[in-house]
Design a protein around this motif. Structure first.
Motif, mmCIF file in Angstrom:
data_model
loop_
_atom_site.group_PDB
_atom_site.id
_atom_site.type_symbol
_atom_site.label_atom_id
_atom_site.label_comp_id
_atom_site.label_asym_id
_atom_site.label_seq_id
_atom_site.Cartn_x
_atom_site.Cartn_y
_atom_site.Cartn_z
ATOM 1 N N HIS A 44 -1.672 -4.092 -5.380
ATOM 2 C CA HIS A 44 -1.165 -2.750 -5.137
ATOM 3 C C HIS A 44 -2.312 -1.836 -4.746
ATOM 4 C CE1 HIS A 44 2.836 -3.721 -6.726
ATOM 5 N NE2 HIS A 44 2.200 -4.396 -7.671
ATOM 6 N N VAL A 45 -2.121 -1.080 -3.677
ATOM 7 C CA VAL A 45 -3.159 -0.191 -3.156
ATOM 8 C C VAL A 45 -2.626 1.234 -3.176
ATOM 9 C CG1 VAL A 45 -4.624 0.378 -1.196
ATOM 10 C CG2 VAL A 45 -4.064 -2.011 -1.665
ATOM 11 N N ASP A 46 -3.305 2.102 -3.883
ATOM 12 C CA ASP A 46 -2.966 3.519 -3.879
ATOM 13 C C ASP A 46 -3.886 4.220 -2.888
ATOM 14 O OD1 ASP A 46 -0.971 3.358 -5.871
ATOM 15 O OD2 ASP A 46 -2.505 3.307 -7.435
ATOM 16 N N GLY A 47 -3.319 4.684 -1.784
ATOM 17 C CA GLY A 47 -4.126 5.287 -0.737
ATOM 18 C C GLY A 47 -4.914 6.485 -1.239
ATOM 19 N N LEU A 48 -6.226 6.468 -0.996
ATOM 20 C CA LEU A 48 -7.075 7.540 -1.484
ATOM 21 C C LEU A 48 -6.921 8.830 -0.686
ATOM 22 C CD1 LEU A 48 -10.358 5.539 -2.200
ATOM 23 C CD2 LEU A 48 -8.869 6.616 -3.882
ATOM 24 N N ALA A 106 0.841 -1.195 0.000
ATOM 25 C CA ALA A 106 0.000 0.000 0.000
ATOM 26 C C ALA A 106 0.874 1.242 0.000
ATOM 27 C CB ALA A 106 -0.918 0.000 1.222
ATOM 28 N N PHE A 107 0.556 2.180 -0.902
ATOM 29 C CA PHE A 107 1.307 3.421 -1.035
ATOM 30 C C PHE A 107 0.506 4.574 -0.446
ATOM 31 C CE2 PHE A 107 2.435 0.737 -4.682
ATOM 32 C CZ PHE A 107 3.821 0.677 -4.536
ATOM 33 N N ALA A 108 1.136 5.322 0.446
ATOM 34 C CA ALA A 108 0.503 6.536 0.948
ATOM 35 C C ALA A 108 0.386 7.539 -0.188
ATOM 36 C CB ALA A 108 1.320 7.123 2.092
ATOM 37 N N ARG A 109 -0.541 8.479 -0.063
ATOM 38 C CA ARG A 109 -0.835 9.379 -1.165
ATOM 39 C C ARG A 109 0.366 10.234 -1.561
ATOM 40 N NH1 ARG A 109 -6.339 12.884 -1.253
ATOM 41 N NH2 ARG A 109 -5.402 13.889 0.572
ATOM 42 N N TYR A 132 -15.426 10.110 0.419
ATOM 43 C CA TYR A 132 -15.315 8.711 -0.001
ATOM 44 C C TYR A 132 -16.387 7.899 0.704
ATOM 45 C CZ TYR A 132 -10.773 10.591 -1.252
ATOM 46 O OH TYR A 132 -9.777 11.384 -1.774
ATOM 47 N N LEU A 133 -16.796 6.798 0.058
ATOM 48 C CA LEU A 133 -17.837 5.951 0.612
ATOM 49 C C LEU A 133 -17.304 4.533 0.766
ATOM 50 C CD1 LEU A 133 -20.867 6.003 1.447
ATOM 51 C CD2 LEU A 133 -21.403 5.206 -0.864
#
Length: 340
Positions: free
Chosen positions: A233-237, A207-210, A324-325
């Motif tokens: 891979h997670v792109d932090g919203l 996970a990547f911080a914004r 965000y929801l």
């Protein structure tokens, strides 16, 4: 009632954990679910928050014993030949309630019958039975092959760790602590250079911080590729811990998409669109950042939805600015950025 033949299979599943809006939390559990006639058996049990005994976080010896038990290679753990099919995801204590059934042989076949909700040593199917579920008769070869495959693979495994990449130490540390609280391992680093391939294989997601730049993201992806490790891979919203936890949980969901209960979440024109494949409790929570980067949380909906698509109005307060929801059921979670 005679048992009708049904197909038997297994599939990865999860009980979605999460950091809740009220400050509480529920534990993340990965497990193997029973697929009967192509559909998770758990979905037939109304809105039940439970996991099978085939969970990834139980010791290997206990996991093997659970498989052997379902193969009837050991004595039934409960009176009258009853076996736990689903139990409490938090503690697995029978006192919290469990779905049990009689499992028996019929020639070369296996029969599951008399499903009941049980909270004590003795079940009362007449009072607490699941009417209309089962009995199921499974072909012996199909049943044994499915369960033996778990023993051949040393259990469901499940990479329940996430590698967090970010420079904002305070936020990433809070995120790691929240993940560990719900049972997901988390490690923090700025890059993955020099990390042995064996260690990288232990992660199910990165996970990547914004604030992490594209060059740094590419370097981390390259390290996993060189190690031959496929990872989500997670792109932090946004810098909102419960939101990031939900994104990571969704990334760690290894269950087949066609077997999920919560299948769709969209937002448009002041409404949320939600689709579920069977009746279940759905919770919608909105998170918003104001101009001072403060987080605001708004509970949008909490109720049982019937199978199909649903349109749920969104309060204007929930969709102002950057918002965000998050949609949650007992088994899964989806995240959607709301249009400004």
């Amino acid at each position: 009632m005679s048992a009708a033949y049904a197909t038997f299979g297994l599939a990865p599943a999860m009980r979605a954990g999460g950091v809740l809006a009220d400050g509480g939390h529920q534990v993340h559990r990965d497990f193997v679910d029973f697929i009967v006639d192509g559909r998770p058996l758990l979905f037939q049990l109304s809105d039940l928050d439970a996991v099978s005994p085939l969970a990834s976080d139980v010791p290997p010896a206990l996991f093997t014993a659970q498989v052997r038990s379902l193969l009837l290679e050991a004595e039934a753990p409960l009176p009258d030949g009853r076996y736990v099919i689903y139990g409490c995801p938090e503690c697995a204590d029978l006192a919290c309630g469990a779905v049990t059934a009689v499992i028996e042989r019929a020639g070369d076949d296996y029969v599951w019958r008399d499903f009941a909700w049980q909270t004590a040593e003795q079940a009362d199917p007449a009072l607490n039975g699941y009417q209309g579920i089962g009995p199921f008769r499974f072909h012996g070869d199909e049943y044994r092959t499915a369960l033996h495959s778990l023993l051949d693979a040393d259990g469901p495994g499940g990479r329940r760790r996430v590698l967090l990449i970010g420079a904002r130490v305070a936020l990433v540390a809070k995120l790691a602590a929240a993940l560990r609280t719900i049972g997901i391992g988390a490690d923090i680093t700025l890059d993955a250079d020099g990390v042995p391939a064996d260690e990288l294989r232990g992660y199910g997601a990165v996970a990547f911080a914004r604030g992490v730049g594209e060059e740094q993201r590419a370097a981390v992806r390259g390290a996993f590729e060189r190690a031959g490790v496929e990872v989500a891979h997670v792109d932090g919203l946004a810098p909102i811990v419960p939101l990031l936890v939900a994104q990571i949980e969704h990334a760690l969901d290894r269950g087949p998409a066609e077997l999920r209960r919560l299948t769709r979440l969209v937002t448009a024109d002041g409404e949320a669109g939600v689709e579920v494949t069977s009746a279940c409790r759905v919770r919608l929570t909105a998170y918003r950042l104001d101009r001072l980067s403060r987080t605001h949380t708004h509970e949008v909906f909490d109720g049982v939805l019937e199978p199909g698509r649903h349109r749920i109005p969104l309060d204007a307060k929930a969709v102002r600015g950057e918002s965000y929801l998050v949609a949650r059921t007992a088994e899964s979670v989806l995240v959607e950025a709301m249009a400004r």
